[in-house]
Design a protein around this motif. Structure first.
Motif, PDB file in Angstrom:
ATOM      1  N   ASP A 230      99.067   3.023  66.747  1.00 48.16           N
ATOM      2  CA  ASP A 230      99.106   2.127  66.220  1.00 48.16           C
ATOM      3  C   ASP A 230      97.237   1.174  66.646  1.00 48.16           C
ATOM      4  OD1 ASP A 230     100.465   1.723  69.094  1.00 48.16           O
ATOM      5  OD2 ASP A 230     101.040   0.132  68.283  1.00 48.16           O
ATOM      6  N   LEU A 231      96.982   1.332  68.214  1.00 47.61           N
ATOM      7  CA  LEU A 231      96.935   0.697  68.716  1.00 47.61           C
ATOM      8  C   LEU A 231      95.361   1.371  68.314  1.00 47.61           C
ATOM      9  CD1 LEU A 231      97.164   0.323  72.984  1.00 47.61           C
ATOM     10  CD2 LEU A 231      97.008  -1.274  70.930  1.00 47.61           C
ATOM     11  N   MET A 232      94.876   2.657  67.717  1.00 44.45           N
ATOM     12  CA  MET A 232      93.768   2.829  67.239  1.00 44.45           C
ATOM     13  C   MET A 232      93.682   2.403  66.190  1.00 44.45           C
ATOM     14  SD  MET A 232      93.463   6.799  68.778  1.00 44.45           S
ATOM     15  CE  MET A 232      91.686   6.822  68.911  1.00 44.45           C
ATOM     16  N   LYS A 233      94.336   2.323  65.149  1.00 44.58           N
ATOM     17  CA  LYS A 233      94.072   1.936  63.060  1.00 44.58           C
ATOM     18  C   LYS A 233      93.720   0.740  63.822  1.00 44.58           C
ATOM     19  CE  LYS A 233      97.910   4.857  61.747  1.00 44.58           C
ATOM     20  NZ  LYS A 233      99.113   4.577  61.155  1.00 44.58           N
ATOM     21  N   ASN A 234      93.511  -0.063  65.049  1.00 36.61           N
ATOM     22  CA  ASN A 234      92.828  -1.610  65.007  1.00 36.61           C
ATOM     23  C   ASN A 234      91.156  -1.388  64.864  1.00 36.61           C
ATOM     24  OD1 ASN A 234      95.272  -2.787  64.287  1.00 36.61           O
ATOM     25  ND2 ASN A 234      96.208  -2.871  66.714  1.00 36.61           N
ATOM     26  N   ALA A 235      91.084  -0.202  65.685  1.00 39.15           N
ATOM     27  CA  ALA A 235      89.143  -0.209  65.690  1.00 39.15           C
ATOM     28  C   ALA A 235      89.229   0.558  64.419  1.00 39.15           C
ATOM     29  CB  ALA A 235      89.108   1.546  66.783  1.00 39.15           C
ATOM     30  N   PRO A 236      87.628  -0.010  64.392  1.00 36.97           N
ATOM     31  CA  PRO A 236      86.952   0.230  63.226  1.00 36.97           C
ATOM     32  C   PRO A 236      86.264   1.647  62.994  1.00 36.97           C
ATOM     33  CG  PRO A 236      85.584  -0.978  64.707  1.00 36.97           C
ATOM     34  CD  PRO A 236      86.946  -1.209  65.324  1.00 36.97           C
ATOM     35  N   GLU A 237      86.048   2.061  63.987  1.00 37.65           N
ATOM     36  CA  GLU A 237      85.901   3.427  64.025  1.00 37.65           C
ATOM     37  C   GLU A 237      86.826   4.673  65.444  1.00 37.65           C
ATOM     38  OE1 GLU A 237      81.735   3.998  64.813  1.00 37.65           O
ATOM     39  OE2 GLU A 237      81.152   3.069  62.551  1.00 37.65           O
ATOM     40  N   PRO A 238      87.273   4.658  64.851  1.00 37.33           N
ATOM     41  CA  PRO A 238      88.956   5.571  65.871  1.00 37.33           C
ATOM     42  C   PRO A 238      88.149   7.041  65.867  1.00 37.33           C
ATOM     43  CG  PRO A 238      89.781   5.257  63.854  1.00 37.33           C
ATOM     44  CD  PRO A 238      88.479   4.597  63.734  1.00 37.33           C
ATOM     45  N   ARG A 239      88.248   6.970  67.462  1.00 35.43           N
ATOM     46  CA  ARG A 239      87.915   8.619  67.743  1.00 35.43           C
ATOM     47  C   ARG A 239      89.113   9.353  68.245  1.00 35.43           C
ATOM     48  NH1 ARG A 239      85.755   7.580  63.800  1.00 35.43           N
ATOM     49  NH2 ARG A 239      83.187   7.234  64.006  1.00 35.43           N
TER      50      ARG A 239
END
Length: 245
Positions: A125-134
């Motif tokens: 869920d926190l990663m989905k808030n990132a523009p370019e999640p890796r």
């Protein structure tokens, strides 16, 4: 400032990966089972002038511990740009197909497979808030079914029924995860750091933690045009890095 969580990061390859990402300007949540050891690692990094780091207690084999780590990190940020699932274990030797015990399988799988699933699901869920999640899943060429069946492969005679099968299962999880996230900005890859000299293998490895960390970092900082859904081993394929599943 981009933020990254690295599991198993208070020593060896995880620690070196943290150091290199700090040098590139990332804020690092340094995941560790023992918070005291994590805090010691943080102090070592700060002594080097790398201050954007915080230790987080996380035992990937415990759902409660992973949930608590998610709460702790969530107090500090609502965005996680990178997740590096680095925590792993070998299970010791011998690991014969006919002699390995159920306890060996359960213990190794709980860290190498189920632990990765726990952490990934908890922080997605926190990663989905990132523009370019890796997402980087630290795997091993030992998990390649193709290479394990190739007598010409460099490590053909290195057999371990428990460790190898756990990494093969982890590779399939990586494949499915990358597929499910294929229409998003996520990049998900399995990366083999190589046969690295650490206490993980009783220092029998031939590579350095610096090289291993660099191999992981490359896939943590991928640009928008970077690949996803690959199995990478620069040790075995220095040209493209891609090796067969």
């Amino acid at each position: 400032m981009k933020k990254v969580l690295i599991t198993g990061a208070n020593k060896s390859i995880g620690f070196e990966t943290a150091r290199q990402l700090l040098q590139q300007g990332y804020f690092v949540f340094l995941g560790c089972r023992d918070l005291a050891k994590g805090n010691h690692a943080v102090e070592e990094l700060k002594h080097e002038g790398l201050s954007n780091v915080a230790a987080v207690e996380i035992d990937v084999t415990s759902a409660d511990s992973v949930a608590a780590a998610r709460i702790e990190i969530g107090k500090k940020t609502n965005v996680l740009d990178v997740l590096i699932n680095n925590a792993g274990m070998s299970g010791g030797l011998p690991q014969t197909a006919l002699g390995a015990t159920m306890d060996q399988f359960k213990t190794v799988y709980d860290t190498n497979v189920f632990g990765v699933v726990r952490v990934t699901q908890a922080f997605i869920d926190l990663m989905k808030n990132a523009p370019e999640p890796r997402i980087v899943i630290v795997s091993s060429s030992q998990g390649s079914l193709t290479l394990a069946n190739d007598p010409g492969s460099q490590y053909y005679h290195f057999k371990g029924a428990v460790y190898q099968s756990s990494k093969a299962a982890l590779n399939m999880y990586t494949t499915v995860l990358a597929y499910e996230l294929r229409d998003s900005a996520f990049k998900v890859n399995a990366v083999d750091p190589g046969f690295t000299k650490t206490d993980f293998n009783n220092h029998r490895g031939t590579g350095t933690v610096e090289v291993a960390g660099n191999r992981i970092v490359k896939y943590a900082v991928l640009g928008q045009d970077g690949p996803t859904g690959l199995f990478i081993s620069e040790e075995l394929n220095p040209e493209t890095g891609i090796i067969p599943w």
